[in-house]
Write a protein that holds these residues in place. Sequence first.
Motif, PDB file in Angstrom:
ATOM      1  N   UNK A   1       0.875  -1.172   0.000  1.00  0.00           N
ATOM      2  CA  UNK A   1       0.000   0.000   0.000  1.00  0.00           C
ATOM      3  C   UNK A   1       0.909   1.217   0.000  1.00  0.00           C
ATOM      4  N   UNK A   2       0.827   1.997  -1.066  1.00  0.00           N
ATOM      5  CA  UNK A   2       1.676   3.178  -1.258  1.00  0.00           C
ATOM      6  C   UNK A   2       0.804   4.411  -1.021  1.00  0.00           C
ATOM      7  N   UNK A   3       0.899   4.944   0.194  1.00  0.00           N
ATOM      8  CA  UNK A   3       0.043   6.054   0.641  1.00  0.00           C
ATOM      9  C   UNK A   3       0.818   7.337   0.382  1.00  0.00           C
ATOM     10  N   UNK A   4       0.481   8.037  -0.714  1.00  0.00           N
ATOM     11  CA  UNK A   4       1.416   9.046  -1.214  1.00  0.00           C
ATOM     12  C   UNK A   4       0.714   9.959  -2.218  1.00  0.00           C
ATOM     13  N   UNK A   5       1.148  11.220  -2.254  1.00  0.00           N
ATOM     14  CA  UNK A   5       0.672  12.140  -3.288  1.00  0.00           C
ATOM     15  C   UNK A   5       1.257  11.800  -4.652  1.00  0.00           C
ATOM     16  N   UNK A   6       2.382  11.063  -4.646  1.00  0.00           N
ATOM     17  CA  UNK A   6       3.131  10.773  -5.869  1.00  0.00           C
ATOM     18  C   UNK A   6       3.153   9.273  -6.138  1.00  0.00           C
ATOM     19  N   UNK A   7       3.418   8.919  -7.387  1.00  0.00           N
ATOM     20  CA  UNK A   7       3.500   7.507  -7.750  1.00  0.00           C
ATOM     21  C   UNK A   7       4.856   6.895  -7.475  1.00  0.00           C
ATOM     22  N   UNK A   8       5.906   7.732  -7.469  1.00  0.00           N
ATOM     23  CA  UNK A   8       7.285   7.256  -7.261  1.00  0.00           C
ATOM     24  C   UNK A   8       7.626   6.135  -8.223  1.00  0.00           C
ATOM     25  N   UNK A   9       7.185   6.312  -9.461  1.00  0.00           N
ATOM     26  CA  UNK A   9       7.375   5.308 -10.509  1.00  0.00           C
ATOM     27  C   UNK A   9       8.266   5.826 -11.636  1.00  0.00           C
TER      28      UNK A   9
ATOM     29  N   UNK B   1      -1.882   2.137  -4.845  1.00  0.00           N
ATOM     30  CA  UNK B   1      -1.479   3.511  -4.538  1.00  0.00           C
ATOM     31  C   UNK B   1      -2.715   4.274  -4.072  1.00  0.00           C
ATOM     32  N   UNK B   2      -2.599   4.970  -2.943  1.00  0.00           N
ATOM     33  CA  UNK B   2      -3.726   5.712  -2.386  1.00  0.00           C
ATOM     34  C   UNK B   2      -3.328   7.168  -2.169  1.00  0.00           C
TER      35      UNK B   2
ATOM     36  N   UNK C   1       3.115  -1.388   4.299  1.00  0.00           N
ATOM     37  CA  UNK C   1       2.578  -0.029   4.205  1.00  0.00           C
ATOM     38  C   UNK C   1       3.729   0.952   4.078  1.00  0.00           C
ATOM     39  N   UNK C   2       3.733   1.707   2.993  1.00  0.00           N
ATOM     40  CA  UNK C   2       4.731   2.761   2.800  1.00  0.00           C
ATOM     41  C   UNK C   2       3.982   4.087   2.798  1.00  0.00           C
ATOM     42  N   UNK C   3       4.074   4.805   3.916  1.00  0.00           N
ATOM     43  CA  UNK C   3       3.285   6.021   4.085  1.00  0.00           C
ATOM     44  C   UNK C   3       4.183   7.249   4.017  1.00  0.00           C
ATOM     45  N   UNK C   4       3.994   8.011   2.954  1.00  0.00           N
ATOM     46  CA  UNK C   4       4.673   9.287   2.778  1.00  0.00           C
ATOM     47  C   UNK C   4       3.766  10.357   3.374  1.00  0.00           C
ATOM     48  N   UNK C   5       4.314  11.165   4.283  1.00  0.00           N
ATOM     49  CA  UNK C   5       3.477  12.172   4.936  1.00  0.00           C
ATOM     50  C   UNK C   5       2.940  13.211   3.960  1.00  0.00           C
TER      51      UNK C   5
ATOM     52  N   UNK D   1       2.142  -6.263   7.608  1.00  0.00           N
ATOM     53  CA  UNK D   1       3.224  -7.062   8.180  1.00  0.00           C
ATOM     54  C   UNK D   1       4.533  -6.275   8.298  1.00  0.00           C
ATOM     55  N   UNK D   2       4.574  -5.076   7.758  1.00  0.00           N
ATOM     56  CA  UNK D   2       5.730  -4.178   7.893  1.00  0.00           C
ATOM     57  C   UNK D   2       5.268  -2.787   7.488  1.00  0.00           C
ATOM     58  N   UNK D   3       5.988  -1.755   7.956  1.00  0.00           N
ATOM     59  CA  UNK D   3       5.547  -0.394   7.656  1.00  0.00           C
ATOM     60  C   UNK D   3       6.712   0.578   7.721  1.00  0.00           C
ATOM     61  N   UNK D   4       6.591   1.645   6.944  1.00  0.00           N
ATOM     62  CA  UNK D   4       7.545   2.752   7.017  1.00  0.00           C
ATOM     63  C   UNK D   4       6.785   4.068   6.897  1.00  0.00           C
ATOM     64  N   UNK D   5       7.296   5.082   7.591  1.00  0.00           N
ATOM     65  CA  UNK D   5       6.739   6.430   7.564  1.00  0.00           C
ATOM     66  C   UNK D   5       7.876   7.359   7.153  1.00  0.00           C
ATOM     67  N   UNK D   6       7.680   8.080   6.050  1.00  0.00           N
ATOM     68  CA  UNK D   6       8.804   8.797   5.438  1.00  0.00           C
ATOM     69  C   UNK D   6       8.461  10.256   5.125  1.00  0.00           C
ATOM     70  N   UNK D   7       9.537  11.004   4.798  1.00  0.00           N
ATOM     71  CA  UNK D   7       9.486  12.383   4.314  1.00  0.00           C
ATOM     72  C   UNK D   7       9.087  13.408   5.382  1.00  0.00           C
ATOM     73  N   UNK D   8       9.313  13.079   6.658  1.00  0.00           N
ATOM     74  CA  UNK D   8       9.130  14.072   7.717  1.00  0.00           C
ATOM     75  C   UNK D   8      10.358  14.987   7.724  1.00  0.00           C
ATOM     76  N   UNK D   9      10.134  16.278   7.487  1.00  0.00           N
ATOM     77  CA  UNK D   9      11.236  17.248   7.439  1.00  0.00           C
ATOM     78  C   UNK D   9      11.005  18.326   8.494  1.00  0.00           C
ATOM     79  N   UNK D  10      11.681  18.221   9.655  1.00  0.00           N
ATOM     80  CA  UNK D  10      11.446  19.166  10.753  1.00  0.00           C
ATOM     81  C   UNK D  10      11.774  20.611  10.400  1.00  0.00           C
ATOM     82  N   UNK D  11      12.734  20.829   9.486  1.00  0.00           N
ATOM     83  CA  UNK D  11      13.110  22.194   9.120  1.00  0.00           C
ATOM     84  C   UNK D  11      11.945  22.920   8.452  1.00  0.00           C
ATOM     85  N   UNK D  12      11.131  22.183   7.730  1.00  0.00           N
ATOM     86  CA  UNK D  12       9.995  22.768   7.016  1.00  0.00           C
ATOM     87  C   UNK D  12       8.706  22.692   7.822  1.00  0.00           C
TER      88      UNK D  12
END
Length: 300
Positions: free
Chosen positions: A120-128, A172-173, A224-228, A266-277
């Motif tokens: 499950x690719x939870x993202x504004x982009x396709x990353x394809x 992709x969602x 689950x690959x969740x891009x914020x 069965x596995x998950x990642x949470x990505x693209x958190x940028x504290x500076x922004x």
Amino acid sequence: MNKNISIIGVPMDLGQMRRGVDMGPSAIRYAGVVERLENLGYEIKDLGDIEIGQAERVHNNPDTNLRNLKAVAEAGGKLASTVDEVISSGDFPLIFGGDHSIAIGTLAGVSKHYENLGVIWYDAHGDLNTGDTSPSGNIHGMPLAVSLGIGHEDLTSIGGSAPKIKPENIVIIGARSLDEGERELIKEKGIKVYTMHEVDRMGMAKVMEDAITYLKDRTDGVHLSLDLDGLDPSDAPGVGTPVLGGISYRESHLAMEMLEEAKIITSAEFVEVNPILDEKNKTATVAVALMGSLFGEKLL
């Protein structure tokens, strides 16, 4: 869901151009993720951060149109090995980014343990994208293509032979920003995509019901690959590539709650958190709240 969770931080900022996302894992930890999951009854092991190499002096190789290829590939190999070890030990791997290029390593490690891994690719982009189709050369826009075995050999060969996943096992969602090459690949491979049009028209509950039904019988595990940046920037401002008109905070909680009820992740990642922004660590706090829902947090 597995009650033993191993956390892996990946402070990667070389898959794109905006500095700060390397601090994402620290921001997520600071937002209280360990305490939150422990309060839900999970045994947490924080394995620390994967070591990331240096940016290349020629950031964007004109021969490949890939930014920081060597460092991204090396980090992906380290992450793949760590994820493989975590799953072999019986733990649930929970990965914190870092930019989305880290998913290359995550999926390379996870896929060793499944015949038909769903994603499950939870993202504004396709990353394809690939080096041939990418407007920027940023590898964080390529991990899903790489995991399908499409792209530079230094990336597709991470963790062993490619491909790591099958196109019919991807959902992709939240997509609302796709490049031309990505659109063509989606049509060519028959990848299931719920754009914001479908989310608006069908509602998040129906989207998740359909996605879960679609994946449940055809896969033996789901990552689950969740891009914020899948969320609207009003809810998650601290991301490098914000796109207006995204999934709401409440819709995202519903999505995580439904995934927990379905018992398929069965596995998950949470990505693209940028504290500076970000605004007072708001985006990391949102990420941790969503993890709470994914791992069974209930209001009553």
